[in-house]
Design a protein around this motif. Structure first.
Motif, mmCIF file in Angstrom:
data_model
loop_
_atom_site.group_PDB
_atom_site.id
_atom_site.type_symbol
_atom_site.label_atom_id
_atom_site.label_comp_id
_atom_site.label_asym_id
_atom_site.label_seq_id
_atom_site.Cartn_x
_atom_site.Cartn_y
_atom_site.Cartn_z
ATOM 1 N N LEU A 108 36.316 40.594 26.919
ATOM 2 C CA LEU A 108 35.720 40.836 28.217
ATOM 3 C C LEU A 108 34.267 40.387 28.147
ATOM 4 O O LEU A 108 33.535 40.810 27.250
ATOM 5 N N CYS A 109 33.863 39.523 29.070
ATOM 6 C CA CYS A 109 32.485 39.041 29.111
ATOM 7 C C CYS A 109 31.706 39.792 30.187
ATOM 8 O O CYS A 109 32.193 39.972 31.299
ATOM 9 N N VAL A 121 37.661 57.518 36.474
ATOM 10 C CA VAL A 121 38.007 56.538 35.447
ATOM 11 C C VAL A 121 38.938 55.508 36.073
ATOM 12 O O VAL A 121 39.968 55.864 36.644
ATOM 13 N N ASP A 122 38.555 54.247 35.980
ATOM 14 C CA ASP A 122 39.397 53.134 36.423
ATOM 15 C C ASP A 122 39.956 52.461 35.186
ATOM 16 O O ASP A 122 39.213 52.173 34.239
ATOM 17 N N VAL A 123 41.265 52.200 35.173
ATOM 18 C CA VAL A 123 41.948 51.639 34.009
ATOM 19 C C VAL A 123 42.399 50.220 34.342
ATOM 20 O O VAL A 123 42.982 49.977 35.407
ATOM 21 N N TYR A 124 42.132 49.287 33.414
ATOM 22 C CA TYR A 124 42.405 47.871 33.632
ATOM 23 C C TYR A 124 43.112 47.260 32.425
ATOM 24 O O TYR A 124 43.057 47.788 31.324
ATOM 25 N N ARG A 125 43.685 46.090 32.660
ATOM 26 C CA ARG A 125 44.304 45.294 31.599
ATOM 27 C C ARG A 125 44.081 43.823 31.945
ATOM 28 O O ARG A 125 44.148 43.434 33.100
ATOM 29 N N ILE A 126 43.820 43.019 30.922
ATOM 30 C CA ILE A 126 43.762 41.572 31.113
ATOM 31 C C ILE A 126 45.195 41.061 30.990
ATOM 32 O O ILE A 126 45.865 41.306 29.990
ATOM 33 N N GLU A 127 45.660 40.386 32.022
ATOM 34 C CA GLU A 127 47.023 39.869 32.035
ATOM 35 C C GLU A 127 46.989 38.442 32.583
ATOM 36 O O GLU A 127 46.499 38.219 33.684
ATOM 37 N N ASP A 128 47.493 37.503 31.797
ATOM 38 C CA ASP A 128 47.494 36.090 32.192
ATOM 39 C C ASP A 128 46.102 35.619 32.609
ATOM 40 O O ASP A 128 45.939 34.912 33.597
ATOM 41 N N GLY A 129 45.082 36.052 31.865
ATOM 42 C CA GLY A 129 43.715 35.610 32.120
ATOM 43 C C GLY A 129 43.062 36.233 33.345
ATOM 44 O O GLY A 129 42.002 35.790 33.773
ATOM 45 N N GLN A 130 43.670 37.283 33.911
ATOM 46 C CA GLN A 130 43.115 37.944 35.083
ATOM 47 C C GLN A 130 42.991 39.443 34.822
ATOM 48 O O GLN A 130 43.714 40.001 34.006
ATOM 49 N N ILE A 131 42.086 40.092 35.568
ATOM 50 C CA ILE A 131 41.935 41.541 35.450
ATOM 51 C C ILE A 131 42.895 42.209 36.427
ATOM 52 O O ILE A 131 42.894 41.911 37.619
ATOM 53 N N PRO A 165 36.888 39.016 39.021
ATOM 54 C CA PRO A 165 35.739 39.553 38.292
ATOM 55 C C PRO A 165 35.252 40.835 38.976
ATOM 56 O O PRO A 165 35.340 40.975 40.198
ATOM 57 N N ILE A 166 34.735 41.761 38.186
ATOM 58 C CA ILE A 166 34.314 43.071 38.703
ATOM 59 C C ILE A 166 32.786 43.149 38.710
ATOM 60 O O ILE A 166 32.167 43.236 37.649
ATOM 61 N N PRO A 167 32.171 43.120 39.896
ATOM 62 C CA PRO A 167 30.716 43.320 39.959
ATOM 63 C C PRO A 167 30.404 44.815 39.946
ATOM 64 O O PRO A 167 31.086 45.610 40.594
#
Length: 162
Positions: free
Chosen positions: A31-32, A68-78, A121-123
């Motif tokens: 994650l950048c 709390v927000d839960v995320y996963r990177i899937e196929d290059g996307q959030i 992307p998440i600002p």
């Protein structure tokens, strides 16, 4: 800079960052974090592990309760997979058929909205009093510690990961 067991790669300190970042596996998602304002410079890279998951926690500005927000990177996307909160407030879901919802429950004093929501992307606006924190496997990074009032989180391009 490390917090917990996983390396966090803060850019601008090349020798230290190179050493810390080499312990992440090549197959880990990264994650950048970059400046939202100004030049858009990359500030940090965080390895997420083979599952590619991360969480963002903060204190809600209206209800003053943790979210709390839960995320996963899937196929290059959030992909956002859930939101966990204690009290309904402005900007928080209040119905089971919220956008992209896949489930809704109340468990151990928390409301949990399961979802399948591509975010892009998440600002983020970073304010120390709201305790914005990035959580990855074995690592917690208080985002205010990075010294920027606004950050954008996005998957790192494979060719740019250290």
């Amino acid at each position: 800079m490390t917090r917990g067991r996983k390396p966090i790669c803060i850019l601008g300190v090349a020798a230290i960052a190179a050493t810390l970042c080499t312990s992440a596996r090549a197959e880990d998602a990264w994650l950048c974090l970059s400046e939202t304002r100004g030049t858009g410079a990359e500030i940090a890279r965080v390895p997420l592990g083979p599952e590619g998951t991360f969480r963002l926690s903060f204190i809600h500005s209206v209800s003053k309760t943790p979210v709390v927000d839960v995320y996963r990177i899937e196929d290059g996307q959030i992909l956002q997979t859930s939101e966990i909160f204690e009290a309904h407030g402005a900007g928080l879901p209040s119905i089971a058929n919220d956008m992209d919802a896949t489930g809704w429950r109340h468990e151990d004093g928390h409301f949990i909205l399961d979802m399948h929501r591509l975010t892009g992307p998440i600002p983020l606006r970073i304010q120390a009093q709201f305790k914005n924190t990035l959580h990855t496997a074995g690592s917690d990074l208080p985002l205010a510690d990075l010294g920027h009032s606004a950050l954008t989180l996005a998957p790192c391009d494979e060719e740019t990961s250290l």
